[in-house]
Design a protein around this motif. Structure first.
Motif, mmCIF file in Angstrom:
data_model
loop_
_atom_site.group_PDB
_atom_site.id
_atom_site.type_symbol
_atom_site.label_atom_id
_atom_site.label_comp_id
_atom_site.label_asym_id
_atom_site.label_seq_id
_atom_site.Cartn_x
_atom_site.Cartn_y
_atom_site.Cartn_z
ATOM 1 N N SER A 155 0.836 -1.192 0.000
ATOM 2 C CA SER A 155 0.000 0.000 0.000
ATOM 3 C C SER A 155 0.882 1.258 0.000
ATOM 4 C CB SER A 155 -0.840 -0.056 1.273
ATOM 5 O OG SER A 155 -1.535 1.119 1.457
ATOM 6 N N GLY A 156 0.584 2.190 -0.897
ATOM 7 C CA GLY A 156 1.335 3.449 -0.944
ATOM 8 C C GLY A 156 2.780 3.298 -1.366
ATOM 9 N N SER A 157 3.094 2.238 -2.133
ATOM 10 C CA SER A 157 4.502 2.004 -2.482
ATOM 11 C C SER A 157 4.914 2.727 -3.763
ATOM 12 C CB SER A 157 4.771 0.501 -2.626
ATOM 13 O OG SER A 157 3.941 -0.027 -3.635
ATOM 14 N N GLY A 158 3.978 3.378 -4.435
ATOM 15 C CA GLY A 158 4.325 4.122 -5.650
ATOM 16 C C GLY A 158 3.821 3.458 -6.922
ATOM 17 N N LYS A 159 2.867 2.560 -6.813
ATOM 18 C CA LYS A 159 2.415 1.808 -7.992
ATOM 19 C C LYS A 159 1.820 2.748 -9.055
ATOM 20 C CE LYS A 159 -0.215 -0.880 -5.383
ATOM 21 N NZ LYS A 159 0.152 -0.413 -4.026
ATOM 22 N N SER A 160 0.885 3.609 -8.633
ATOM 23 C CA SER A 160 0.279 4.499 -9.636
ATOM 24 C C SER A 160 1.286 5.516 -10.154
ATOM 25 C CB SER A 160 -0.927 5.263 -9.081
ATOM 26 O OG SER A 160 -1.375 4.742 -7.891
ATOM 27 N N THR A 161 2.192 5.941 -9.292
ATOM 28 C CA THR A 161 3.199 6.917 -9.709
ATOM 29 C C THR A 161 3.968 6.400 -10.926
ATOM 30 O OG1 THR A 161 3.411 7.657 -7.434
ATOM 31 C CG2 THR A 161 5.253 8.161 -8.895
ATOM 32 N N PHE A 162 4.289 5.104 -10.931
ATOM 33 C CA PHE A 162 5.116 4.589 -12.021
ATOM 34 C C PHE A 162 4.328 4.248 -13.280
ATOM 35 C CE2 PHE A 162 8.191 4.256 -8.624
ATOM 36 C CZ PHE A 162 9.309 4.732 -9.278
ATOM 37 N N TRP A 207 6.172 7.353 3.122
ATOM 38 C CA TRP A 207 5.116 7.660 2.144
ATOM 39 C C TRP A 207 3.754 7.225 2.674
ATOM 40 C CZ3 TRP A 207 7.698 5.321 -2.885
ATOM 41 C CH2 TRP A 207 8.698 6.183 -3.313
ATOM 42 N N ARG A 215 0.476 9.499 3.253
ATOM 43 C CA ARG A 215 -0.713 9.262 2.423
ATOM 44 C C ARG A 215 -1.935 8.858 3.260
ATOM 45 N NH1 ARG A 215 -2.205 4.906 -0.997
ATOM 46 N NH2 ARG A 215 -2.137 3.781 0.983
ATOM 47 N N ARG A 235 -6.758 8.972 3.924
ATOM 48 C CA ARG A 235 -7.599 7.874 4.406
ATOM 49 C C ARG A 235 -8.028 8.058 5.863
ATOM 50 N NH1 ARG A 235 -5.133 2.500 1.260
ATOM 51 N NH2 ARG A 235 -5.346 3.403 -0.806
ATOM 52 N N ASN A 282 11.449 15.354 -4.198
ATOM 53 C CA ASN A 282 11.003 14.054 -4.736
ATOM 54 C C ASN A 282 12.110 13.310 -5.473
ATOM 55 O OD1 ASN A 282 8.476 13.557 -3.852
ATOM 56 N ND2 ASN A 282 7.482 14.714 -5.498
ATOM 57 N N TYR A 299 14.820 10.414 -5.461
ATOM 58 C CA TYR A 299 15.209 9.158 -4.807
ATOM 59 C C TYR A 299 16.188 8.425 -5.719
ATOM 60 C CZ TYR A 299 11.284 10.095 -1.739
ATOM 61 O OH TYR A 299 10.438 10.679 -0.829
ATOM 62 N N THR A 336 12.668 8.651 -10.943
ATOM 63 C CA THR A 336 11.285 8.186 -11.096
ATOM 64 C C THR A 336 10.784 8.514 -12.502
ATOM 65 O OG1 THR A 336 10.833 8.472 -8.756
ATOM 66 C CG2 THR A 336 8.926 8.482 -10.203
HETATM 67 N N1 LIG Z 1 8.784 7.654 -6.890
HETATM 68 C C1 LIG Z 1 8.222 8.468 -6.001
HETATM 69 N N2 LIG Z 1 8.795 9.656 -5.744
HETATM 70 C C2 LIG Z 1 8.258 10.464 -4.846
HETATM 71 N N3 LIG Z 1 7.158 10.193 -4.097
HETATM 72 C C3 LIG Z 1 6.555 9.041 -4.308
HETATM 73 C C4 LIG Z 1 7.035 8.117 -5.288
HETATM 74 N N4 LIG Z 1 6.222 7.063 -5.276
HETATM 75 C C5 LIG Z 1 5.287 7.309 -4.348
HETATM 76 N N5 LIG Z 1 5.472 8.484 -3.757
HETATM 77 C C6 LIG Z 1 4.663 9.039 -2.660
HETATM 78 O O1 LIG Z 1 3.818 8.026 -2.147
HETATM 79 C C7 LIG Z 1 2.440 8.389 -2.339
HETATM 80 C C8 LIG Z 1 1.682 7.149 -2.797
HETATM 81 O O2 LIG Z 1 2.103 6.815 -4.098
HETATM 82 P P1 LIG Z 1 1.154 6.033 -5.077
HETATM 83 O O3 LIG Z 1 -0.222 6.574 -5.035
HETATM 84 O O4 LIG Z 1 1.843 5.972 -6.404
HETATM 85 O O5 LIG Z 1 1.203 4.612 -4.372
HETATM 86 P P2 LIG Z 1 0.282 3.351 -4.645
HETATM 87 O O6 LIG Z 1 1.139 2.191 -4.405
HETATM 88 O O7 LIG Z 1 -0.347 3.472 -6.003
HETATM 89 O O8 LIG Z 1 -0.822 3.497 -3.523
HETATM 90 P P3 LIG Z 1 -2.149 2.637 -3.267
HETATM 91 O O9 LIG Z 1 -1.955 2.024 -1.948
HETATM 92 O O10 LIG Z 1 -3.217 3.643 -3.320
HETATM 93 O O11 LIG Z 1 -2.280 1.630 -4.348
HETATM 94 C C9 LIG Z 1 2.464 9.510 -3.393
HETATM 95 O O12 LIG Z 1 1.387 10.393 -3.200
HETATM 96 C C10 LIG Z 1 3.787 10.171 -3.130
HETATM 97 O O13 LIG Z 1 3.675 11.066 -2.047
#
Ligand SMILES: Nc1ncnc2c1ncn2[C@@H]1O[C@H](COP(=O)(O)OP(=O)(O)OP(=O)(O)O)[C@@H](O)[C@H]1O
Ligand SMILES: O=C(CO)[C@H](O)[C@H](O)COP(=O)(O)O
Length: 323
Positions: free
Chosen positions: A26-33, A150, A154, A159, A208, A210, A299
């Motif tokens: 959860s919140g690991s950056g999946k949608s970000t990538f 993160w 988040r 939430r 941001n 990393y 990223t």
């Molecule tokens: N590569 C990154 N660089 C900087 N911040 C990041 C990065 N990836 C994630 N974050 C931080 O973590 C938060 C959650 O990222 P994200 O929504 O991509 O995660 P997720 O895995 O899709 O979450 P979910 O649990 O909703 O599926 C972002 O809002 C941001 O603050």
């Protein structure tokens, strides 16, 4: 490889549905990538499903049962599999809905397939039969401290959790994460690992920035060449930041992987040149994902490389079927 006139049009008229699985905590950056793929093809052709919708129990029930959502059996993975098979066959599904605001379920909703579907969550390809349905899989794996920073930010903001609740949940989840989520890393087509920047944690967090490592199984050949251009003049500009790029071999999960490691910030021209090459390869123009950014992070670069991989996978599939 033959060049399509405009690959977006080719896809629009093709019956194929390309499934992309993105696993991670959860919140690991999946949608970000994966955001870049929607930026390139547009929302009409790309949609996403969260595996959270397939939780079997609401938050209260999980708490009473003393289980976390990371447990396989706390999720209806059989229904996910049936739904993915239907979507691949072009059929509309009735998708369950989980609401994070209060940890309850909403009314199921109709979901019609688009040409790319991104399925992200804790268990998108946790079983062999699920894994077999995907065309491309990604595992997002930030190191412990980064992930928890993160998640705390988040979950508090979006939430309605307080900090102690998030910390308690983090500790409770950890053993299940390693038992039920992490093993998907072994079968992913691409693994993204993230750690704090070696140029300074605090400044990195502010900007941001990393250290991002993209690993893929070592392969005999790539579908299509793509150049990573770095203009030497840029390196001496006043506005240039520090960055490093390296390529290494390593063997996580006993697999032979090659990894690109990016840390710091690059000048935007580098990435714009890759965008132009993707435009040339796909006929889709203009691609301007990072418009207006003064600097490009690891990223950003990894996002673009993943999109290029996915596009090439999709082009190869078309070519294969055309033969
Ligand atoms: N590569 C990154 N660089 C900087 N911040 C990041 C990065 N990836 C994630 N974050 C931080 O973590 C938060 C959650 O990222 P994200 O929504 O991509 O995660 P997720 O895995 O899709 O979450 P979910 O649990 O909703 O599926 C972002 O809002 C941001 O603050
Ligand atoms: O691991 C998660 C995926 O994002 C969540 O913790 C899970 O979906 C349960 O959600 P909530 O904490 O809102 O009840």
């Amino acid at each position: 490889m033959s060049q399509p006139e405009n690959f977006r049009e080719v896809i629009r008229h093709s019956p194929l549905v390309y499934l992309i699985g993105v696993a991670g905590d959860s919140g690991s950056g999946k949608s970000t990538f994966t955001r870049a793929i929607s930026d390139i093809f547009g929302e009409e052709l790309v949609s996403s499903i969260t595996v959270d919708d397939y939780h079997l129990y609401d938050r209260k029930t999980r708490s009473e049962m003393g289980i976390t959502p990371l447990l396989h059996t706390a999720n209806n993975l059989k229904l996910l599999e049936e739904n993915l098979m239907d979507l691949k066959a072009g059929r509309t599904i009735q998708k369950p809905v989980y609401l994070h605001d209060h940890g309850t379920f909403g009314e199921p909703e109709l979901f019609s397939p688009t040409k790319f579907i991104i399925i992200e969550g804790l268990h998108p390809y946790a079983t062999k039969s699920l894994r077999a349905l995907y065309d491309y899989t990604i595992f997002v794996d930030p190191e412990r401290d980064v992930k928890y920073d993160w998640k705390i930010r988040r979950d508090m903001k979006k939430r309605n959790y307080d900090k102690n609740e998030v910390l308690r949940e983090i500790l409770q989840r950890e053993p299940d994460y390693f038992q039920y989520v992490f093993p998907q890393r072994e079968v992913a087509d691409a693994v993204i690992q993230i750690s704090y920047s070696s140029y300074g944690k605090e400044e990195g967090e502010k900007r941001n920035v990393y250290r991002v490592m993209l690993s893929m199984p070592a392969q005999e050949y790539c579908f299509e060449d793509i150049e990573l251009n770095i203009d030497l003049c840029d390196l001496f500009k006043k506005s240039s930041h520090d960055f490093s790029l390296s390529c290494i071999s390593h063997t996580p999960d006993s697999r032979n992987m090659r990894a690109l490691v990016v840390d710091g910030e690059l000048m935007p021209d580098t990435i714009h040149k890759i965008e132009r090459q993707i435009e040339f390869q796909t006929g889709i123009s203009p691609i301007n994902i990072f418009r207006g950014q003064e600097h490009i992070t690891g990223t950003d670069l990894v996002r673009l490389i993943l999109s290029w991989q996915i596009i090439n996978g999709r082009i190869a599939l078309s070519n294969h079927l055309d033969q």
